[in-house]
Enzyme design. Structure first.
Site, PDB file in Angstrom:
ATOM      1  N   GLY A  12       0.860  -1.303  -0.132  1.00  0.00           N
ATOM      2  CA  GLY A  12       0.074   0.102   0.060  1.00  0.00           C
ATOM      3  C   GLY A  12       0.903   1.180   0.155  1.00  0.00           C
ATOM      4  O   GLY A  12       0.263   2.346   0.543  1.00  0.00           O
ATOM      5  N   THR A  13       2.021   1.113  -0.631  1.00  0.00           N
ATOM      6  CA  THR A  13       2.761   2.422  -0.723  1.00  0.00           C
ATOM      7  C   THR A  13       1.935   3.382  -1.549  1.00  0.00           C
ATOM      8  O   THR A  13       2.166   4.781  -1.332  1.00  0.00           O
ATOM      9  CB  THR A  13       4.316   2.402  -1.064  1.00  0.00           C
ATOM     10  OG1 THR A  13       3.977   2.021  -2.405  1.00  0.00           O
ATOM     11  CG2 THR A  13       4.750   1.322  -0.295  1.00  0.00           C
ATOM     12  N   ASN A  14       1.318   2.999  -2.508  1.00  0.00           N
ATOM     13  CA  ASN A  14       0.571   4.269  -3.542  1.00  0.00           C
ATOM     14  C   ASN A  14      -0.524   4.811  -2.557  1.00  0.00           C
ATOM     15  O   ASN A  14      -0.970   5.880  -2.853  1.00  0.00           O
ATOM     16  CB  ASN A  14       0.302   3.376  -4.897  1.00  0.00           C
ATOM     17  CG  ASN A  14       1.250   3.464  -5.675  1.00  0.00           C
ATOM     18  OD1 ASN A  14       1.839   4.430  -6.247  1.00  0.00           O
ATOM     19  ND2 ASN A  14       2.069   2.242  -6.092  1.00  0.00           N
ATOM     20  N   MET A  91      -4.295  -6.909  -7.190  1.00  0.00           N
ATOM     21  CA  MET A  91      -3.713  -7.776  -7.806  1.00  0.00           C
ATOM     22  C   MET A  91      -4.542  -8.836  -8.493  1.00  0.00           C
ATOM     23  O   MET A  91      -4.396  -9.824  -9.066  1.00  0.00           O
ATOM     24  CB  MET A  91      -2.463  -8.572  -7.012  1.00  0.00           C
ATOM     25  CG  MET A  91      -1.259  -7.538  -6.780  1.00  0.00           C
ATOM     26  SD  MET A  91      -0.779  -6.770  -8.370  1.00  0.00           S
ATOM     27  CE  MET A  91       0.610  -6.023  -7.445  1.00  0.00           C
ATOM     28  N   ILE A  93      -7.583  -9.649 -11.360  1.00  0.00           N
ATOM     29  CA  ILE A  93      -8.368  -9.055 -12.528  1.00  0.00           C
ATOM     30  C   ILE A  93      -9.787  -9.104 -12.400  1.00  0.00           C
ATOM     31  O   ILE A  93     -10.251 -10.204 -12.298  1.00  0.00           O
ATOM     32  CB  ILE A  93      -7.549  -9.842 -13.662  1.00  0.00           C
ATOM     33  CG1 ILE A  93      -6.273  -9.479 -13.730  1.00  0.00           C
ATOM     34  CG2 ILE A  93      -8.512  -9.271 -14.986  1.00  0.00           C
ATOM     35  CD1 ILE A  93      -5.371 -10.027 -15.122  1.00  0.00           C
ATOM     36  N   LEU A  94     -10.667  -7.996 -12.518  1.00  0.00           N
ATOM     37  CA  LEU A  94     -12.027  -7.898 -12.480  1.00  0.00           C
ATOM     38  C   LEU A  94     -12.750  -8.404 -13.775  1.00  0.00           C
ATOM     39  O   LEU A  94     -11.939  -7.964 -14.874  1.00  0.00           O
ATOM     40  CB  LEU A  94     -12.402  -6.856 -11.912  1.00  0.00           C
ATOM     41  CG  LEU A  94     -11.835  -6.347 -10.588  1.00  0.00           C
ATOM     42  CD1 LEU A  94     -12.161  -4.894  -9.822  1.00  0.00           C
ATOM     43  CD2 LEU A  94     -12.286  -7.532  -9.384  1.00  0.00           C
ATOM     44  N   ASN A 108      -5.807   2.980 -13.039  1.00  0.00           N
ATOM     45  CA  ASN A 108      -4.721   2.134 -12.223  1.00  0.00           C
ATOM     46  C   ASN A 108      -3.453   2.609 -12.561  1.00  0.00           C
ATOM     47  O   ASN A 108      -3.322   3.492 -13.567  1.00  0.00           O
ATOM     48  CB  ASN A 108      -4.893   0.902 -13.233  1.00  0.00           C
ATOM     49  CG  ASN A 108      -3.971  -0.584 -12.919  1.00  0.00           C
ATOM     50  OD1 ASN A 108      -3.721  -0.594 -11.862  1.00  0.00           O
ATOM     51  ND2 ASN A 108      -3.036  -0.698 -13.974  1.00  0.00           N
ATOM     52  N   HIS A 110       0.571   1.324 -13.163  1.00  0.00           N
ATOM     53  CA  HIS A 110       1.278   0.313 -13.662  1.00  0.00           C
ATOM     54  C   HIS A 110       2.816   0.709 -13.641  1.00  0.00           C
ATOM     55  O   HIS A 110       3.253   1.743 -14.045  1.00  0.00           O
ATOM     56  CB  HIS A 110       0.852  -0.021 -15.078  1.00  0.00           C
ATOM     57  CG  HIS A 110       1.435  -1.429 -15.362  1.00  0.00           C
ATOM     58  ND1 HIS A 110       1.123  -2.706 -14.944  1.00  0.00           N
ATOM     59  CD2 HIS A 110       2.524  -1.564 -16.274  1.00  0.00           C
ATOM     60  CE1 HIS A 110       1.894  -3.606 -15.619  1.00  0.00           C
ATOM     61  NE2 HIS A 110       2.543  -3.168 -16.430  1.00  0.00           N
TER      62      HIS A 110
HETATM   63  C1  GAR Z   1       2.989  -0.949  -7.413  1.00  0.00           C
HETATM   64  O1  GAR Z   1       4.268  -1.214  -7.961  1.00  0.00           O
HETATM   65  C2  GAR Z   1       2.191  -1.049  -8.551  1.00  0.00           C
HETATM   66  O2  GAR Z   1       2.241  -0.193  -9.728  1.00  0.00           O
HETATM   67  C3  GAR Z   1       1.906  -2.360  -8.925  1.00  0.00           C
HETATM   68  O3  GAR Z   1       2.082  -3.187  -7.818  1.00  0.00           O
HETATM   69  C4  GAR Z   1       2.893  -2.286  -6.815  1.00  0.00           C
HETATM   70  C5  GAR Z   1       2.211  -2.063  -5.532  1.00  0.00           C
HETATM   71  O4  GAR Z   1       2.786  -1.497  -4.590  1.00  0.00           O
HETATM   72  N1  GAR Z   1       0.742  -2.606  -9.675  1.00  0.00           N
HETATM   73  C6  GAR Z   1       0.913  -3.636 -10.545  1.00  0.00           C
HETATM   74  O5  GAR Z   1       1.759  -4.259 -11.125  1.00  0.00           O
HETATM   75  C7  GAR Z   1      -0.330  -3.767 -11.195  1.00  0.00           C
HETATM   76  N2  GAR Z   1      -0.440  -4.471 -12.643  1.00  0.00           N
HETATM   77  P1  GAR Z   1       1.907  -1.099  -3.465  1.00  0.00           P
HETATM   78  O6  GAR Z   1       1.046  -1.844  -2.639  1.00  0.00           O
HETATM   79  O7  GAR Z   1       3.064  -0.514  -2.389  1.00  0.00           O
HETATM   80  O8  GAR Z   1       1.269   0.410  -3.726  1.00  0.00           O
END
Ligand code: GAR
Length: 218
Positions: A12-14, A91, A93-94, A108, A110
């Protein structure tokens, strides 16, 4: 004010970048009102709790099919009166029902420059492994609207960083998170909440701030 739901699966850093942006007053006209995790133990749920945002779990194993999970999520999001769904490291896919329920209202992030290293099987650390294997000199992140094609929707924003000779997948992942994802995602969410993202076919136009438009006309 638009209600934002953030869907997560892991660290969940994003999500944290969004919470921090909200704290600085940078999510203009938006507020995070729900965090939904596909993993009950996701650290992202702790981040939501610490920020006082209600957290929910929707785990794939609790539903007989992907369709059933999507339908339950759509019901939940509609029940919470959500205007924008943000997939921030989600993670699962819906199915298409999700996109049809929230047309051009799902963003999203990516961790690559789409259309490179995208699509089924390209998620999380795998994306950076593939980029290093391929030998690209630049990689980065993309924020895009979600369509029925995996990682194929209209692109809102992209940012690149250099790939350095000694990079490991983990080091590259961290650079892309810090220098790309954590900046691009809050910016895109704020623009959406201000109704400043206009989708024209595959292209997303960023409309200028109404204040600037008024100044220019004077
Ligand atoms: C992030 O790097 C995000 O871009 C990626 O998963 C990581 C989640 O990190 N998403 C994908 O690969 C989707 N295709 P987070 O939980 O620390 O935000």
């Amino acid at each position: 004010m638009k209600n934002i739901a953030v869907l997560v699966s892991g660290g969940g850093t994003n999500l944290q970048a969004l919470i921090d942006a909200q704290g600085r007053g940078e999510l203009i006209n938006g507020r995070i009102t729900a965090v939904i995790s596909s993993t009950p133990s996701a650290y992202a749920l702790e981040r939501a709790k610490a920020a006082g945002i209600p957290g929910y779990v929707a785990a794939r194993k609790d539903y007989p099919s992907s369709q059933a999970m999507t339908a339950a999520l759509v019901d939940k999001l509609k029940g919470l009166d959500i205007d924008l769904v943000v997939l921030a490291g989600f993670m699962v896919i819906l199915t298409g029902e999700m996109v049809r329920a929230f047309p051009n209202a799902i963003l999203n992030v990516h961790p690559a420059l789409i259309p490179s290293f995208a699509g089924p099987g390209c998620y999380g650390l795998h994306v950076h492994e593939k980029a290093l294997e391929y030998g690209v000199k630049l990689s980065g992140a993309t924020v895009h609207f979600v369509s029925e094609e995996c990682d194929g929707g209209p692109i809102v924003s992209q940012k690149a960083v250099e790939v350095l000779p000694d990079d490991t997948p983990e080091v590259l992942q961290r650079r892309i998170m810090e220098q790309c994802e954590w900046q691009l995602l809050p910016q895109a969410v704020s623009l959406f909440c201000q109704d400043r993202l206009k989708v024209e076919g595959r292209t997303v136009r960023v409309l200028e701030h109404p204040e600037c438009g008024r100044r220019n006309a004077e």
